[in-house]
Design a protein around this motif. Structure first.
Motif, PDB file in Angstrom:
ATOM      1  N   ILE A  55       0.843  -1.195   0.000  1.00  0.00           N
ATOM      2  CA  ILE A  55       0.000   0.000   0.000  1.00  0.00           C
ATOM      3  C   ILE A  55       0.877   1.243   0.000  1.00  0.00           C
ATOM      4  CG2 ILE A  55      -1.646   1.332   1.402  1.00  0.00           C
ATOM      5  CD1 ILE A  55      -2.755  -1.389   2.350  1.00  0.00           C
ATOM      6  N   ARG A  56       0.550   2.176  -0.898  1.00  0.00           N
ATOM      7  CA  ARG A  56       1.251   3.465  -0.925  1.00  0.00           C
ATOM      8  C   ARG A  56       0.652   4.378   0.142  1.00  0.00           C
ATOM      9  NH1 ARG A  56       1.480   6.483  -6.568  1.00  0.00           N
ATOM     10  NH2 ARG A  56      -0.753   6.082  -6.523  1.00  0.00           N
ATOM     11  N   PHE A  57       1.511   4.924   0.992  1.00  0.00           N
ATOM     12  CA  PHE A  57       1.079   5.855   2.029  1.00  0.00           C
ATOM     13  C   PHE A  57       1.667   7.220   1.659  1.00  0.00           C
ATOM     14  CE2 PHE A  57       0.669   6.223   6.972  1.00  0.00           C
ATOM     15  CZ  PHE A  57      -0.297   7.195   6.800  1.00  0.00           C
ATOM     16  N   VAL A  58       0.874   8.020   0.961  1.00  0.00           N
ATOM     17  CA  VAL A  58       1.352   9.291   0.433  1.00  0.00           C
ATOM     18  C   VAL A  58       1.432  10.352   1.537  1.00  0.00           C
ATOM     19  CG1 VAL A  58       0.903  11.172  -1.199  1.00  0.00           C
ATOM     20  CG2 VAL A  58       0.466   8.793  -1.871  1.00  0.00           C
ATOM     21  N   VAL A  59       2.593  10.975   1.645  1.00  0.00           N
ATOM     22  CA  VAL A  59       2.791  12.147   2.498  1.00  0.00           C
ATOM     23  C   VAL A  59       2.982  13.323   1.551  1.00  0.00           C
ATOM     24  CG1 VAL A  59       4.339  13.289   4.127  1.00  0.00           C
ATOM     25  CG2 VAL A  59       3.798  10.872   4.417  1.00  0.00           C
ATOM     26  N   GLU A  99       5.491   7.373   0.924  1.00  0.00           N
ATOM     27  CA  GLU A  99       5.943   7.989  -0.331  1.00  0.00           C
ATOM     28  C   GLU A  99       5.778   9.500  -0.209  1.00  0.00           C
ATOM     29  OE1 GLU A  99       4.264   8.158  -4.872  1.00  0.00           O
ATOM     30  OE2 GLU A  99       4.411   6.169  -3.957  1.00  0.00           O
ATOM     31  N   ASN A 100       6.877  10.234  -0.107  1.00  0.00           N
ATOM     32  CA  ASN A 100       6.825  11.697  -0.008  1.00  0.00           C
ATOM     33  C   ASN A 100       6.622  12.295  -1.393  1.00  0.00           C
ATOM     34  OD1 ASN A 100       8.903  10.789   2.335  1.00  0.00           O
ATOM     35  ND2 ASN A 100       7.772  12.614   2.957  1.00  0.00           N
ATOM     36  N   ARG A 101       5.512  13.025  -1.547  1.00  0.00           N
ATOM     37  CA  ARG A 101       5.195  13.687  -2.822  1.00  0.00           C
ATOM     38  C   ARG A 101       4.880  15.149  -2.529  1.00  0.00           C
ATOM     39  NH1 ARG A 101       3.952  10.092  -7.095  1.00  0.00           N
ATOM     40  NH2 ARG A 101       3.804  12.010  -8.317  1.00  0.00           N
ATOM     41  N   GLY A 102       5.915  15.902  -2.170  1.00  0.00           N
ATOM     42  CA  GLY A 102       5.731  17.296  -1.810  1.00  0.00           C
ATOM     43  C   GLY A 102       5.546  18.198  -3.014  1.00  0.00           C
ATOM     44  N   GLY A 103       5.082  19.427  -2.734  1.00  0.00           N
ATOM     45  CA  GLY A 103       4.928  20.438  -3.778  1.00  0.00           C
ATOM     46  C   GLY A 103       3.594  21.129  -3.722  1.00  0.00           C
ATOM     47  N   ALA A 104       3.611  22.451  -3.986  1.00  0.00           N
ATOM     48  CA  ALA A 104       2.394  23.268  -4.087  1.00  0.00           C
ATOM     49  C   ALA A 104       1.494  23.123  -2.865  1.00  0.00           C
ATOM     50  CB  ALA A 104       1.626  22.926  -5.361  1.00  0.00           C
ATOM     51  N   GLY A 105       2.106  23.240  -1.687  1.00  0.00           N
ATOM     52  CA  GLY A 105       1.315  23.225  -0.460  1.00  0.00           C
ATOM     53  C   GLY A 105       0.599  21.918  -0.179  1.00  0.00           C
ATOM     54  N   GLY A 106       1.124  20.829  -0.719  1.00  0.00           N
ATOM     55  CA  GLY A 106       0.503  19.529  -0.486  1.00  0.00           C
ATOM     56  C   GLY A 106      -0.428  19.094  -1.605  1.00  0.00           C
ATOM     57  N   THR A 107      -0.687  19.970  -2.590  1.00  0.00           N
ATOM     58  CA  THR A 107      -1.656  19.624  -3.629  1.00  0.00           C
ATOM     59  C   THR A 107      -1.125  18.577  -4.606  1.00  0.00           C
ATOM     60  OG1 THR A 107      -0.964  21.457  -5.065  1.00  0.00           O
ATOM     61  CG2 THR A 107      -2.735  21.903  -3.498  1.00  0.00           C
ATOM     62  N   VAL A 108       0.197  18.502  -4.780  1.00  0.00           N
ATOM     63  CA  VAL A 108       0.768  17.502  -5.696  1.00  0.00           C
ATOM     64  C   VAL A 108       0.487  16.091  -5.189  1.00  0.00           C
ATOM     65  CG1 VAL A 108       2.904  16.570  -6.653  1.00  0.00           C
ATOM     66  CG2 VAL A 108       2.564  19.046  -6.579  1.00  0.00           C
ATOM     67  N   GLY A 109       0.824  15.832  -3.929  1.00  0.00           N
ATOM     68  CA  GLY A 109       0.571  14.515  -3.356  1.00  0.00           C
ATOM     69  C   GLY A 109      -0.910  14.224  -3.218  1.00  0.00           C
ATOM     70  N   HIS A 110      -1.683  15.249  -2.904  1.00  0.00           N
ATOM     71  CA  HIS A 110      -3.129  15.112  -2.756  1.00  0.00           C
ATOM     72  C   HIS A 110      -3.744  14.614  -4.073  1.00  0.00           C
ATOM     73  CE1 HIS A 110      -6.935  17.203  -0.902  1.00  0.00           C
ATOM     74  NE2 HIS A 110      -7.198  15.986  -1.337  1.00  0.00           N
ATOM     75  N   GLU A 111      -3.297  15.214  -5.180  1.00  0.00           N
ATOM     76  CA  GLU A 111      -3.850  14.812  -6.476  1.00  0.00           C
ATOM     77  C   GLU A 111      -3.509  13.368  -6.809  1.00  0.00           C
ATOM     78  OE1 GLU A 111      -4.304  16.457 -11.055  1.00  0.00           O
ATOM     79  OE2 GLU A 111      -2.758  17.329  -9.755  1.00  0.00           O
ATOM     80  N   ALA A 167      -6.523   4.517  -8.389  1.00  0.00           N
ATOM     81  CA  ALA A 167      -7.629   3.560  -8.505  1.00  0.00           C
ATOM     82  C   ALA A 167      -8.327   3.427  -7.146  1.00  0.00           C
ATOM     83  CB  ALA A 167      -7.099   2.205  -8.960  1.00  0.00           C
ATOM     84  N   PRO A 168      -9.657   3.346  -7.124  1.00  0.00           N
ATOM     85  CA  PRO A 168     -10.398   3.256  -5.858  1.00  0.00           C
ATOM     86  C   PRO A 168     -10.387   1.840  -5.278  1.00  0.00           C
ATOM     87  CG  PRO A 168     -11.938   3.264  -7.672  1.00  0.00           C
ATOM     88  CD  PRO A 168     -10.580   3.439  -8.285  1.00  0.00           C
ATOM     89  N   ASP A 169      -9.180   1.334  -5.011  1.00  0.00           N
ATOM     90  CA  ASP A 169      -9.053  -0.044  -4.523  1.00  0.00           C
ATOM     91  C   ASP A 169      -8.485  -0.124  -3.108  1.00  0.00           C
ATOM     92  OD1 ASP A 169      -6.444   0.733  -4.998  1.00  0.00           O
ATOM     93  OD2 ASP A 169      -6.106  -0.655  -6.666  1.00  0.00           O
ATOM     94  N   GLY A 170      -8.235   1.030  -2.476  1.00  0.00           N
ATOM     95  CA  GLY A 170      -7.716   1.040  -1.118  1.00  0.00           C
ATOM     96  C   GLY A 170      -6.220   0.859  -1.018  1.00  0.00           C
ATOM     97  N   ASN A 171      -5.533   0.767  -2.168  1.00  0.00           N
ATOM     98  CA  ASN A 171      -4.095   0.542  -2.146  1.00  0.00           C
ATOM     99  C   ASN A 171      -3.278   1.840  -2.137  1.00  0.00           C
ATOM    100  OD1 ASN A 171      -4.148  -2.344  -2.144  1.00  0.00           O
ATOM    101  ND2 ASN A 171      -4.800  -2.260  -4.274  1.00  0.00           N
ATOM    102  N   THR A 172      -3.973   2.977  -2.125  1.00  0.00           N
ATOM    103  CA  THR A 172      -3.313   4.276  -1.989  1.00  0.00           C
ATOM    104  C   THR A 172      -4.029   5.055  -0.897  1.00  0.00           C
ATOM    105  OG1 THR A 172      -2.734   4.322  -4.348  1.00  0.00           O
ATOM    106  CG2 THR A 172      -2.636   6.405  -3.154  1.00  0.00           C
ATOM    107  N   ILE A 173      -3.293   5.449   0.133  1.00  0.00           N
ATOM    108  CA  ILE A 173      -3.852   6.238   1.224  1.00  0.00           C
ATOM    109  C   ILE A 173      -2.970   7.467   1.416  1.00  0.00           C
ATOM    110  CG2 ILE A 173      -4.883   4.230   2.355  1.00  0.00           C
ATOM    111  CD1 ILE A 173      -2.592   4.231   4.363  1.00  0.00           C
ATOM    112  N   MET A 174      -3.467   8.438   2.163  1.00  0.00           N
ATOM    113  CA  MET A 174      -2.707   9.668   2.389  1.00  0.00           C
ATOM    114  C   MET A 174      -2.861  10.106   3.845  1.00  0.00           C
ATOM    115  SD  MET A 174      -3.055  13.435   0.528  1.00  0.00           S
ATOM    116  CE  MET A 174      -4.601  13.970   1.303  1.00  0.00           C
ATOM    117  N   LEU A 175      -1.782  10.670   4.381  1.00  0.00           N
ATOM    118  CA  LEU A 175      -1.892  11.340   5.664  1.00  0.00           C
ATOM    119  C   LEU A 175      -2.172  12.807   5.365  1.00  0.00           C
ATOM    120  CD1 LEU A 175      -1.750  10.652   8.679  1.00  0.00           C
ATOM    121  CD2 LEU A 175       0.517  11.650   8.704  1.00  0.00           C
ATOM    122  N   GLY A 176      -3.441  13.176   5.466  1.00  0.00           N
ATOM    123  CA  GLY A 176      -3.853  14.547   5.223  1.00  0.00           C
ATOM    124  C   GLY A 176      -3.818  15.343   6.511  1.00  0.00           C
ATOM    125  N   HIS A 177      -3.947  16.656   6.384  1.00  0.00           N
ATOM    126  CA  HIS A 177      -3.954  17.485   7.588  1.00  0.00           C
ATOM    127  C   HIS A 177      -4.729  18.769   7.364  1.00  0.00           C
ATOM    128  CE1 HIS A 177      -1.105  20.225   5.866  1.00  0.00           C
ATOM    129  NE2 HIS A 177      -0.349  20.439   6.928  1.00  0.00           N
TER     130      HIS A 177
END
Length: 324
Positions: free
Chosen positions: A32-36, A66-78, A84-94
């Protein structure tokens, strides 16, 4: 012949209906990708790296930060919204990515709230107002007086536009009626390095980043943004009790995934986040920095996120805060 064909069609239809249920029952079956959505070193990254190994243990597959910084967090957010909506990508949002950015970046090419599915709140982290020792202020009121005497000359660093430090310091300047100059960085790590070196005057960010630097004397804490003083260091007065009653800008952190992920998968993720955040070692580590473990339900998080978007839209309107 017709009956055989009809039976074949029914069987095929049943198989199609059963496929998603089978996939859910066997989830997760790959890492699982855990996007920061920020660079390493900040509170978001620290919390994700505390949480990831415990999610790995509970889910039985690798949860890879997985650190995907840039544009105030919008790069990783996107990245998460487009996954894919399969639960294999999650994000620590704030607070920044999910509370402020929808108003700070009104022309995003994706839906920052509708494009994600809430999983669970993770933690509440107070902001610490910390200055370089060369700044001639030992209290919040002395810092405010200095800012009034030198409008716009005091600089504060943040992890980038829309980051928690940007939000908190902008709100502080508005509440105190003074002007500070924002210096955005690509992450809390580079910002902290420049603050230690005296290249900027102060920051107002999570205790997980600045408290170790305060303890070893490289920074001086002037206040904490939470409603009450931190148990970890009750000598640091709240900003509210230093002449700005009602002031509070506690950071919040949560786990979200892509919109459309099936409810059973979200429920499993939620249960594992709860298990991890209720771990005694995790709670103790967070408490040492004044943070609080705060897992909840997806429904609670969804309501909270919508309320925060409305709250910060008003703050941005009143303060005129912009993505520099």
């Amino acid at each position: 012949m017709m009956q055989t064909t009809r039976r074949s069609l029914l069987a095929a239809g049943g198989a199609l209906l059963a496929a998603p249920a089978f996939a859910q029952a066997n989830w997760p079956d790959k890492p699982i990708r855990f996007v920061v959505p920020f660079t390493p070193g900040g509170t978001t990254d620290i919390l994700a790296r505390v949480l990831a190994p415990r999610l790995t243990q509970g889910l039985g597959v690798s949860v890879v930060v997985e650190n995907r910084g840039g544009a105030g967090g919008t790069v990783g957010h996107e990245v998460v919204v487009r996954a894919a909506p399969d639960g294999n990508t999650i994000m620590l949002g704030h607070i920044g990515t999910l509370g402020v950015n929808p108003s700070l970046y009104p022309r995003l090419s994706f839906d920052p709230i509708g494009g994600v599915a809430p999983v669970s709140m993770v933690a509440l982290v107070p902001n610490i107002l910390a200055v370089h020792p060369s700044v001639p202020a030992r209290t919040l009121q002395e810092l405010i007086a200095l800012a009034r005497a030198k409008p716009g000359e005091l600089t504060y660093g943040s992890a980038g536009n829309g980051s928690a430090a940007h939000i908190a310091a902008a709100a502080l300047g508005h509440a105190a009626g003074v002007e500070f100059t924002h210096v955005p960085y690509r992450g809390s790590g580079p910002m902290a390095n420049d603050l230690i070196a005296g290249q900027i005057n102060f920051t107002m960010t999570g205790g997980t980043v600045v408290m170790p630097l305060v303890r070893d004397g490289r920074l001086r804490a002037l206040g904490v943004s939470s409603r009450a003083r931190m148990q970890a260091d009750p000598s640091i007065a709240t900003i509210a009790e230093q002449g700005l009653p009602g002031f509070e800008t506690t950071q919040w952190y949560c786990v979200v995934t892509t919109a459309g992920v099936p409810a059973p998968i979200i429920a499993r993720l939620n249960a594992e986040v709860h298990r991890a955040m209720n771990d005694a070692e995790v709670r103790s580590r967070l408490a040492a920095e004044g943070a609080e473990s705060a897992p909840g339900t997806p429904e609670e998080l969804g309501r909270f996120m919508r309320a925060e978007v409305a709250r910060w839209a008003e703050v941005i309107r009143i303060t005129g805060m912009k993505a520099d």
